[in-house]
Design a protein around this motif. Structure first.
Motif, PDB file in Angstrom:
ATOM      1  N   ILE A 236     -47.009 -21.813  41.001  1.00 13.99           N
ATOM      2  CA  ILE A 236     -46.648 -23.041  40.283  1.00 13.99           C
ATOM      3  C   ILE A 236     -47.117 -23.026  38.822  1.00 13.99           C
ATOM      4  CG2 ILE A 236     -46.517 -24.556  42.299  1.00 13.99           C
ATOM      5  CD1 ILE A 236     -49.411 -25.455  41.649  1.00 13.99           C
ATOM      6  N   GLY A 237     -46.295 -23.651  37.974  1.00 12.26           N
ATOM      7  CA  GLY A 237     -46.698 -23.903  36.579  1.00 12.26           C
ATOM      8  C   GLY A 237     -46.857 -22.679  35.697  1.00 12.26           C
ATOM      9  N   LEU A 238     -46.376 -21.525  36.141  1.00 12.71           N
ATOM     10  CA  LEU A 238     -46.640 -20.297  35.379  1.00 12.71           C
ATOM     11  C   LEU A 238     -45.935 -20.282  34.026  1.00 12.71           C
ATOM     12  CD1 LEU A 238     -46.492 -17.715  38.315  1.00 12.71           C
ATOM     13  CD2 LEU A 238     -48.499 -18.815  37.324  1.00 12.71           C
ATOM     14  N   GLY A 239     -44.736 -20.895  33.963  1.00 14.62           N
ATOM     15  CA  GLY A 239     -44.020 -20.943  32.689  1.00 14.62           C
ATOM     16  C   GLY A 239     -44.770 -21.797  31.665  1.00 14.62           C
ATOM     17  N   LEU A 240     -45.436 -22.844  32.143  1.00 19.39           N
ATOM     18  CA  LEU A 240     -46.231 -23.683  31.239  1.00 19.39           C
ATOM     19  C   LEU A 240     -47.412 -22.891  30.696  1.00 19.39           C
ATOM     20  CD1 LEU A 240     -46.125 -26.945  33.387  1.00 19.39           C
ATOM     21  CD2 LEU A 240     -44.978 -26.593  31.176  1.00 19.39           C
ATOM     22  N   LEU A 241     -48.017 -22.058  31.548  1.00 22.46           N
ATOM     23  CA  LEU A 241     -49.127 -21.221  31.076  1.00 22.46           C
ATOM     24  C   LEU A 241     -48.614 -20.214  30.047  1.00 22.46           C
ATOM     25  CD1 LEU A 241     -51.069 -20.497  34.405  1.00 22.46           C
ATOM     26  CD2 LEU A 241     -51.447 -22.326  32.748  1.00 22.46           C
ATOM     27  N   ALA A 242     -47.384 -19.719  30.279  1.00 26.34           N
ATOM     28  CA  ALA A 242     -46.788 -18.774  29.321  1.00 26.34           C
ATOM     29  C   ALA A 242     -46.543 -19.446  27.984  1.00 26.34           C
ATOM     30  CB  ALA A 242     -45.481 -18.214  29.880  1.00 26.34           C
ATOM     31  N   ALA A 243     -46.343 -20.781  28.020  1.00 30.76           N
ATOM     32  CA  ALA A 243     -46.000 -21.511  26.803  1.00 30.76           C
ATOM     33  C   ALA A 243     -47.222 -21.971  25.998  1.00 30.76           C
ATOM     34  CB  ALA A 243     -45.130 -22.721  27.159  1.00 30.76           C
ATOM     35  N   TYR A 395     -43.653 -27.933  24.342  1.00 27.06           N
ATOM     36  CA  TYR A 395     -44.318 -29.159  23.854  1.00 27.06           C
ATOM     37  C   TYR A 395     -44.651 -30.158  24.958  1.00 27.06           C
ATOM     38  CZ  TYR A 395     -42.382 -26.952  19.748  1.00 27.06           C
ATOM     39  OH  TYR A 395     -42.043 -26.036  18.796  1.00 27.06           O
ATOM     40  N   GLN A 396     -45.236 -29.695  26.017  1.00 28.34           N
ATOM     41  CA  GLN A 396     -45.657 -30.577  27.111  1.00 28.34           C
ATOM     42  C   GLN A 396     -47.184 -30.701  27.121  1.00 28.34           C
ATOM     43  OE1 GLN A 396     -43.696 -32.269  29.110  1.00 28.34           O
ATOM     44  NE2 GLN A 396     -41.793 -31.352  28.353  1.00 28.34           N
ATOM     45  N   ARG A 397     -47.674 -31.914  27.355  1.00 32.29           N
ATOM     46  CA  ARG A 397     -49.121 -32.111  27.610  1.00 32.29           C
ATOM     47  C   ARG A 397     -49.356 -31.733  29.073  1.00 32.29           C
ATOM     48  NH1 ARG A 397     -53.994 -32.678  25.922  1.00 32.29           N
ATOM     49  NH2 ARG A 397     -53.219 -33.578  23.991  1.00 32.29           N
ATOM     50  N   ILE A 398     -50.137 -30.725  29.299  1.00 26.76           N
ATOM     51  CA  ILE A 398     -50.353 -30.223  30.667  1.00 26.76           C
ATOM     52  C   ILE A 398     -51.840 -30.257  31.034  1.00 26.76           C
ATOM     53  CG2 ILE A 398     -48.282 -28.765  30.670  1.00 26.76           C
ATOM     54  CD1 ILE A 398     -50.173 -26.333  30.145  1.00 26.76           C
ATOM     55  N   TRP A 399     -52.126 -30.200  32.345  1.00 23.24           N
ATOM     56  CA  TRP A 399     -53.491 -30.287  32.868  1.00 23.24           C
ATOM     57  C   TRP A 399     -53.737 -29.120  33.829  1.00 23.24           C
ATOM     58  CZ3 TRP A 399     -56.614 -34.457  31.297  1.00 23.24           C
ATOM     59  CH2 TRP A 399     -55.953 -35.370  30.473  1.00 23.24           C
ATOM     60  N   PRO A 400     -53.867 -27.892  33.287  1.00 23.79           N
ATOM     61  CA  PRO A 400     -53.963 -26.722  34.175  1.00 23.79           C
ATOM     62  C   PRO A 400     -55.384 -26.384  34.649  1.00 23.79           C
ATOM     63  CG  PRO A 400     -53.719 -25.999  31.900  1.00 23.79           C
ATOM     64  CD  PRO A 400     -53.704 -27.503  31.873  1.00 23.79           C
ATOM     65  N   TYR A 401     -56.425 -26.906  33.980  1.00 21.36           N
ATOM     66  CA  TYR A 401     -57.818 -26.586  34.336  1.00 21.36           C
ATOM     67  C   TYR A 401     -58.088 -25.084  34.269  1.00 21.36           C
ATOM     68  CZ  TYR A 401     -57.820 -31.450  35.529  1.00 21.36           C
ATOM     69  OH  TYR A 401     -57.680 -32.814  35.438  1.00 21.36           O
ATOM     70  N   THR A 402     -57.640 -24.482  33.152  1.00 14.47           N
ATOM     71  CA  THR A 402     -57.964 -23.079  32.891  1.00 14.47           C
ATOM     72  C   THR A 402     -57.966 -22.864  31.382  1.00 14.47           C
ATOM     73  OG1 THR A 402     -57.278 -20.764  33.141  1.00 14.47           O
ATOM     74  CG2 THR A 402     -55.510 -22.378  33.057  1.00 14.47           C
ATOM     75  N   THR A 425     -66.949  -6.999  36.046  1.00 12.40           N
ATOM     76  CA  THR A 425     -67.510  -8.302  36.445  1.00 12.40           C
ATOM     77  C   THR A 425     -66.687  -9.478  35.906  1.00 12.40           C
ATOM     78  OG1 THR A 425     -68.997  -8.249  34.543  1.00 12.40           O
ATOM     79  CG2 THR A 425     -69.930  -7.554  36.643  1.00 12.40           C
ATOM     80  N   GLU A 426     -65.634  -9.195  35.157  1.00  9.86           N
ATOM     81  CA  GLU A 426     -64.867 -10.279  34.530  1.00  9.86           C
ATOM     82  C   GLU A 426     -63.617 -10.649  35.315  1.00  9.86           C
ATOM     83  OE1 GLU A 426     -65.734 -10.077  29.769  1.00  9.86           O
ATOM     84  OE2 GLU A 426     -64.409  -8.550  30.582  1.00  9.86           O
ATOM     85  N   TRP A 427     -63.323 -11.940  35.323  1.00  9.02           N
ATOM     86  CA  TRP A 427     -62.114 -12.489  35.940  1.00  9.02           C
ATOM     87  C   TRP A 427     -61.542 -13.540  35.014  1.00  9.02           C
ATOM     88  CZ3 TRP A 427     -60.661  -9.829  40.089  1.00  9.02           C
ATOM     89  CH2 TRP A 427     -61.636  -9.121  40.800  1.00  9.02           C
ATOM     90  N   ARG A 428     -60.217 -13.735  35.115  1.00 10.54           N
ATOM     91  CA  ARG A 428     -59.581 -14.811  34.353  1.00 10.54           C
ATOM     92  C   ARG A 428     -59.853 -16.131  35.061  1.00 10.54           C
ATOM     93  NH1 ARG A 428     -53.259 -16.278  34.950  1.00 10.54           N
ATOM     94  NH2 ARG A 428     -54.163 -17.011  36.900  1.00 10.54           N
ATOM     95  N   THR A 429     -60.202 -17.189  34.316  1.00 12.20           N
ATOM     96  CA  THR A 429     -60.360 -18.504  34.942  1.00 12.20           C
ATOM     97  C   THR A 429     -59.037 -18.888  35.602  1.00 12.20           C
ATOM     98  OG1 THR A 429     -61.775 -19.112  33.067  1.00 12.20           O
ATOM     99  CG2 THR A 429     -61.111 -20.880  34.583  1.00 12.20           C
ATOM    100  N   PRO A 430     -59.024 -19.094  36.920  1.00 14.77           N
ATOM    101  CA  PRO A 430     -57.753 -19.472  37.542  1.00 14.77           C
ATOM    102  C   PRO A 430     -57.462 -20.948  37.309  1.00 14.77           C
ATOM    103  CG  PRO A 430     -59.433 -19.030  39.231  1.00 14.77           C
ATOM    104  CD  PRO A 430     -60.108 -18.898  37.894  1.00 14.77           C
ATOM    105  N   PRO A 431     -56.178 -21.308  37.139  1.00 11.10           N
ATOM    106  CA  PRO A 431     -55.848 -22.730  37.020  1.00 11.10           C
ATOM    107  C   PRO A 431     -56.197 -23.432  38.325  1.00 11.10           C
ATOM    108  CG  PRO A 431     -53.838 -21.380  37.112  1.00 11.10           C
ATOM    109  CD  PRO A 431     -54.999 -20.439  37.092  1.00 11.10           C
ATOM    110  N   LEU A 432     -56.583 -24.700  38.243  1.00  9.30           N
ATOM    111  CA  LEU A 432     -56.939 -25.426  39.467  1.00  9.30           C
ATOM    112  C   LEU A 432     -55.859 -26.419  39.886  1.00  9.30           C
ATOM    113  CD1 LEU A 432     -60.773 -26.069  38.876  1.00  9.30           C
ATOM    114  CD2 LEU A 432     -59.683 -24.171  40.093  1.00  9.30           C
TER     115      LEU A 432
END
Ligand code: CA
Ligand code: CA
Ligand code: CA
Length: 492
Positions: A236-243, A395-402, A425-432
């Protein structure tokens, strides 16, 4: 009262997490310490009134105008709400390609053949069940389909990518077409770790996985092989993360921790085959993929053995001669049009709205999330930029928590394998976003890169490294505040 997990316990956590039957734990030989007795409970502090955070405008619409209102098992299968009728047909074409089972070549289904010779699953959906997160191992020694294993040996190629294991390549395929040996199976065993005490006389015992690659079909693995087990991520929401503009990620990064809050965070930098240059990484557990088209083409090749215009060479290594000689389903097996529909589909899957964001207990948990420093990495909100070709997402206000950045989460979670600039030891913060719908969509609540955490609380307790202070804050919360935090997370 102890304030941290004792060092020797961290050490054994670390060894357990890295332990493989192929390569022994890489740490200098640790003295054999008797495991400490389970920690004594932490006493409950005096009740103080808890802060209640205000509801912010738009907070419940996590995907802005793209948000859908679904709370059922199909909640992650919806197109963005603001899609046009014409664009929806593209979404549906992509969905069909995402769900279809590929078959081995040659076949009468000419546009669906070319699976393998080595592969992991026959469709994208087989791993991304309901577009949610992969189910973990249950009652079986062998890894389930949604868990894949990335392989490499130390070093980096000319583009900064990990160097594939010489015989098995960069991914371990547990299946093969008839007549060819598979690469092998993944055996997962769990060990219960000594209980971690929480305020209020409760405690939690984490389970630490060990991975062994067995029934090897092509001889031994390189002695210095590095493996990274990864579970399928929600779609879910991957296109918004791309944007989200690159500039936003760069502004969030603080590699030297100049503001002194203990949180670093830096973007991964990966090679874009399409653009022929280094770009910021965004997708995958280590932000190891530049964009959704790459991710789809990489999955077609690595997970299903299907070539595409982006990755036109088969995934067989030079020593896997029968694999190289097997029939193909065309050159490439997935054409540019079908790859594009998969990419469009991956961009246009909607995020469901929050449930109960306005409730007082949820807003108490929101304040706890901020107080514990979770928001330094799981950044609540941002605004997308323009994503060419995707007016819905721009141009969307989004709330991905990442923050989409890499963070050191400590040795206990480490895979010890570099991935472009991400260290072991590194990981990307996953969206919540969507977190609270995991059980509804997937029937389980397992989290983290390999699904080891059985609940949200366990996922938090695995946090170490830069997130140590956050984890400790949660351990020391009053039971009431901790419950509110979990209620807040469940509302996402
Ligand atoms: Ca093939
Ligand atoms: Ca392989
Ligand atoms: Ca910082």
């Amino acid at each position: 009262m102890r304030s941290t997990i004792p060092a020797h316990l961290m050490k054994s956590l670390q060894c357990l997490a890295l332990m493989l039957t192929l390569a022994s734990c890489g740490e200098p030989s640790a003295p054999i310490v008797k495991p400490p007795p389970d920690e004594p409970p932490i006493e409950t502090p005096e009740e103080v009134p808890l802060e209640v955070a205000p509801l912010e405008p738009g907070e419940a619409l996590m995907g802005g105008a793209t948000t859908v209102f679904r709370t059922d098992p199909e909640a992650f299968l919806q197109p963005v709400a603001n899609i046009t009728v014409e664009r929806k047909s593209r979404f549906l074409l992509g969905e069909a390609n995402f769900e279809v089972d590929w078959v081995s070549a040659p076949s009468s289904q000419r546009d669906r053949d070319g699976l393998g010779p080595l592969f992991h699953a026959t469709s994208c959906l087989a791993c991304h069940v309901g577009n949610g997160r992969g189910a973990p191992v249950v009652g079986s020694a062998y890894a389930p389909t949604p868990l894949l294993i990335r392989l490499s040996i130390p070093g980096r190629d000319a583009h900064g990518a990990p160097i594939p294991e010489p015989t098995y390549g960069d991914q371990f395929q547990p299946r093969a077409i008839t007549g060819l040996p598979a690469e092998g199976q993944v055996e997962v065993t769990y060990e219960s770790l000594p209980a971690i005490a929480l305020t209020g006389a409760s405690s939690v015992s984490l389970q630490s996985p060990s991975y062994a690659l067995v029934d090897l079909g092509y001889g031994p693995l390189a002695p210095d092989v590095r493996i990274s087990p990864r579970i399928a991520q929600p779609m879910i929401g991957l296109g918004l993360l791309a944007a989200i503009p690159d500039a936003t990620l760069l502004a969030w990064a603080d590699p030297e921790d100049r503001d002194g809050d203990g949180i670093r965070g830096r973007p991964n930098r990966v090679w874009s085959v399409k653009q022929g240059r280094e770009v910021l990484g965004r997708f995958g557990w280590k932000a190891n993929q530049p964009d959704l088209e790459h991710q789809a083409a990489g999955a077609l090749l690595g997970d299903m053995g299907l070539t595409s215009p982006l990755f036109s060479q088969s995934a067989c290594t030079a020593t896997q001669t029968h694999c190289l000689a097997a029939a193909t389903g065309g050159e490439p097996e997935v054409d540019a049009t079908n790859l594009a529909t998969l990419s469009d589909y991956s961009h246009l899957i909607a995020v469901p709205a929050r449930r109960g964001a306005e409730r007082e207990d949820v807003r108490t948990g929101k304040a706890a999330f901020q107080r514990a420093g979770c928001a330094s990495c799981h950044r609540p909100t941002t605004v997308t930029g323009e994503l060419p070709g995707f007016p819905e997402l721009s141009y969307q206000r989004i709330w991905p928590y990442t923050d989409l950045l890499l963070h050191d989460l400590g040795e206990a979670l480490a895979d010890g394998r570099d991935d472009f600039q991400a260290t072991g030891t590194e990981w990307r913060t996953p969206p919540l976003w969507g977190l609270g719908l995991t059980a509804t969509v997937n029937g389980h609540t397992h989290l983290l890169h390999d699904g080891r955490a059985r609940s949200v609380l366990e996922a938090i307790l695995w946090h170490g490294g830069e997130a140590t202070a956050s984890r400790e804050a949660v351990r020391r919360m009053s039971p009431k505040e901790r419950a509110a935090l979990l209620t807040f997370l469940d509302s996402l």
